[in-house]
Motif scaffolding. Structure first.
Motif, PDB file in Angstrom:
ATOM      1  N   CYS A  22      23.522  38.975  34.386  1.00 55.54           N
ATOM      2  CA  CYS A  22      24.138  38.100  35.397  1.00 55.54           C
ATOM      3  C   CYS A  22      24.718  36.845  34.753  1.00 55.54           C
ATOM      4  N   ALA A  23      24.009  36.265  33.795  1.00 52.50           N
ATOM      5  CA  ALA A  23      24.512  35.071  33.111  1.00 52.50           C
ATOM      6  C   ALA A  23      25.807  35.372  32.365  1.00 52.50           C
ATOM      7  N   ILE A  24      25.873  36.520  31.713  1.00 47.61           N
ATOM      8  CA  ILE A  24      27.084  36.896  30.977  1.00 47.61           C
ATOM      9  C   ILE A  24      28.241  37.133  31.938  1.00 47.61           C
ATOM     10  N   LEU A  26      28.685  35.979  35.002  1.00 44.73           N
ATOM     11  CA  LEU A  26      29.124  34.747  35.648  1.00 44.73           C
ATOM     12  C   LEU A  26      29.993  33.909  34.717  1.00 44.73           C
ATOM     13  N   SER A  27      29.641  33.847  33.453  1.00 47.40           N
ATOM     14  CA  SER A  27      30.455  33.064  32.528  1.00 47.40           C
ATOM     15  C   SER A  27      31.821  33.714  32.322  1.00 47.40           C
ATOM     16  N   LEU A  28      31.895  35.030  32.265  1.00 48.18           N
ATOM     17  CA  LEU A  28      33.184  35.705  32.132  1.00 48.18           C
ATOM     18  C   LEU A  28      33.989  35.627  33.425  1.00 48.18           C
ATOM     19  N   GLY A  30      34.203  33.147  35.450  1.00 46.95           N
ATOM     20  CA  GLY A  30      34.875  31.859  35.509  1.00 46.95           C
ATOM     21  C   GLY A  30      36.172  31.856  34.731  1.00 46.95           C
ATOM     22  N   CYS A  31      36.208  32.559  33.628  1.00 50.14           N
ATOM     23  CA  CYS A  31      37.434  32.624  32.814  1.00 50.14           C
ATOM     24  C   CYS A  31      38.523  33.407  33.536  1.00 50.14           C
ATOM     25  N   SER A  34      40.157  31.430  36.687  1.00 55.54           N
ATOM     26  CA  SER A  34      41.112  30.364  36.423  1.00 55.54           C
ATOM     27  C   SER A  34      42.480  30.927  36.061  1.00 55.54           C
TER      28      SER A  34
END
Length: 65
Positions: A22-24, A26-28, A30-31, A34
């Motif tokens: 989930c952490a991975i 969520l960070s991807l 966001g990219c 945008s």
């Protein structure tokens, strides 16, 4: 690496893997978000005003009188 011996150990391992995934993601996410926002707001073309069209009904009713 030792294999889990109980259901609780297995649950802890699966929970830790799920949290890492989930952490991975969520960070991807966001990219990607945008980039899509920049593409959605492109320049708009200006429209010309509508052409004047003679009213055929007004011309026909004026002649009938």
């Amino acid at each position: 690496m030792a294999r889990p011996t109980s259901a609780r150990d297995r649950l802890v391992r699966v929970t830790a893997q799920t949290a890492a995934l989930c952490a991975i993601l969520l960070s991807l996410g966001g990219c990607v978000g945008s980039d899509l926002a920049r593409r959605a707001t492109g320049p708009q073309a200006e429209l010309s005003p509508p052409a004047a069209v003679p009213d055929a009904a007004a011309g026909a009713s004026g002649r009938a009188r």
